[in-house]
Design an enzyme around this catalytic site. Structure first.
Site, PDB file in Angstrom:
ATOM      1  N   ASP A  69      30.575  -6.492  27.210  1.00 58.08           N
ATOM      2  CA  ASP A  69      31.324  -5.380  26.631  1.00 58.08           C
ATOM      3  C   ASP A  69      31.084  -4.099  27.425  1.00 58.08           C
ATOM      4  OD1 ASP A  69      28.662  -5.192  25.788  1.00 58.08           O
ATOM      5  OD2 ASP A  69      29.132  -5.678  23.705  1.00 58.08           O
ATOM      6  N   ASN A 140      24.276  -5.882  11.697  1.00 61.28           N
ATOM      7  CA  ASN A 140      25.407  -6.236  10.815  1.00 61.28           C
ATOM      8  C   ASN A 140      26.002  -7.587  11.196  1.00 61.28           C
ATOM      9  OD1 ASN A 140      26.764  -5.728  13.185  1.00 61.28           O
ATOM     10  ND2 ASN A 140      28.098  -4.125  12.368  1.00 61.28           N
ATOM     11  N   HIS A 142      26.984  -8.517  14.297  1.00 62.06           N
ATOM     12  CA  HIS A 142      27.936  -8.559  15.419  1.00 62.06           C
ATOM     13  C   HIS A 142      27.324  -9.246  16.634  1.00 62.06           C
ATOM     14  CE1 HIS A 142      26.618  -4.277  16.899  1.00 62.06           C
ATOM     15  NE2 HIS A 142      26.036  -5.168  17.666  1.00 62.06           N
ATOM     16  N   GLU A 147      32.696  -6.707  15.510  1.00 63.92           N
ATOM     17  CA  GLU A 147      32.134  -6.238  14.248  1.00 63.92           C
ATOM     18  C   GLU A 147      32.596  -7.140  13.098  1.00 63.92           C
ATOM     19  OE1 GLU A 147      29.844  -4.224  14.632  1.00 63.92           O
ATOM     20  OE2 GLU A 147      30.382  -2.241  15.374  1.00 63.92           O
TER      21      GLU A 147
HETATM   22  C1  F6R Z   1      25.373  -5.340  23.939  1.00 65.89           C
HETATM   23  C2  F6R Z   1      26.017  -5.979  22.798  1.00 65.89           C
HETATM   24  C3  F6R Z   1      25.496  -5.847  21.403  1.00 65.89           C
HETATM   25  C4  F6R Z   1      23.983  -5.838  21.304  1.00 65.89           C
HETATM   26  C5  F6R Z   1      23.557  -5.670  19.855  1.00 65.89           C
HETATM   27  C6  F6R Z   1      22.041  -5.625  19.717  1.00 65.89           C
HETATM   28  O1  F6R Z   1      26.046  -5.669  25.134  1.00 65.89           O
HETATM   29  O2  F6R Z   1      27.003  -6.609  22.980  1.00 65.89           O
HETATM   30  O3  F6R Z   1      26.010  -6.912  20.633  1.00 65.89           O
HETATM   31  O4  F6R Z   1      23.484  -7.047  21.819  1.00 65.89           O
HETATM   32  O5  F6R Z   1      24.103  -4.494  19.347  1.00 65.89           O
HETATM   33  O6  F6R Z   1      21.573  -4.502  20.381  1.00 65.89           O
HETATM   34  P1  F6R Z   1      20.028  -4.300  20.681  1.00 65.89           P
HETATM   35  O7  F6R Z   1      19.632  -5.420  21.592  1.00 65.89           O
HETATM   36  O8  F6R Z   1      19.929  -2.963  21.359  1.00 65.89           O
HETATM   37  O9  F6R Z   1      19.331  -4.367  19.370  1.00 65.89           O
END
Ligand code: F6R
Length: 249
Positions: A69, A140, A142, A147
């Site tokens: 992303d 959440n 995702h 989301e």
């Molecule tokens: C990042 C991404 C997100 C993160 C998720 C967890 O490229 O796609 O899905 O993996 O928000 O974030 P962290 O690892 O910072 O807790």
């Protein structure tokens, strides 16, 4: 979903993830493609890959890397643009040997995001698909920036970040929520599911409920990561805090 493992700390998780990455890249039939995530979860993995590259036992030279992303609306030079983050973590002989031209990130700032998303999907197809996709997990539920509520058939698309996601990521923006973008382009759930193998890392108690829902809840858009139950080759690597409510079945 076929492997859930609990480790003492992020370094042990990283060692297990790197084992999977090395095996997947070695087994790739054509030139290998690694799917890379950002955020804090894969940080120790990238650190270990750099250490192994320094000692001459690992290289991403000749490997393609595909990002999950990218934020929309950050200035080109912003330090939190995911292209910039991934460059900093992986690109160049001083890091993992990944070549700049082999790092593929969605063009989230395109004037025509739909065409950019189709182009990104075409890029993944042209590379022969993703051999191993690294994932983090949102509190959440995702994965990528899919989301809750995102359809399982979603492909790469522009999405609106939930307030809770923006608040969680404010730590990367000096705690300033107003600086966290509202939109991002993400691989869709259908895109992610096409990776031949998936390694998901979750660390910390704030992920525990999402881990439980992902592994043991119904497969539902309320927890996008639950769709991973339908993938035949997923490793879920957790620390004890992230695994802490799994016993309460
Ligand atoms: C990042 C991404 C997100 C993160 C998720 C967890 O490229 O796609 O899905 O993996 O928000 O974030 P962290 O690892 O910072 O807790």
């Amino acid at each position: 979903m076929n492997l859930v493992d609990v480790f003492a700390d992020p370094a042990a998780i990283a060692a297990a993830a790197v084992d999977r990455i090395e095996a997947a890249l070695a087994a790739a039939e054509a030139s290998p493609t690694l799917g890379v995530a950002t955020g804090s979860s894969p940080g120790a993995v990238y650190e270990l890959l750099r250490a192994k590259h320094r000692e001459g036992t690992f290289s991403l030279d000749g490997v393609s890397a595909v990002a999950l992303d990218e934020y929309r609306g950050l200035p080109a030079a912003h330090e939190q643009r995911y292209r910039t983050v991934l460059r900093r973590e992986l690109v160049g002989a001083a890091r993992t040997g990944l070549r700049e031209e082999d790092l593929h990130v969605p063009d989230a700032d395109a004037v025509d995001p739909e065409t950019a998303a189709v182009h990104f999907e075409g890029r993944i197809t042209a590379l022969g698909g993703v051999d191993l996709q690294l994932l983090g997990l949102g509190a959440n539920g995702h994965i990528g920036f899919n989301e809750p509520g995102t359809g399982f058939d979603a492909r790469t698309h522009l999405t609106t970040l939930e307030d809770s996601t923006r608040r969680a990521n404010a730590r990367f923006f000096h705690g300033d929520l107003s600086q966290v973008p509202q939109y991002a382009m993400t691989q869709g759930l259908a895109t992610i599911l096409e990776a031949r193998e998936i390694v998901l890392i979750a660390v910390g108690a704030e992920k525990a409920e999402a881990v439980r829902a992902m592994l043991h809840g119904p497969v539902t858009a309320d927890c996008p990561a639950s769709v991973l139950q339908r993938h035949p080759r997923v490793s879920v690597l957790l620390d004890e805090a992230a695994a802490s409510v799994l016993d309460e079945q």
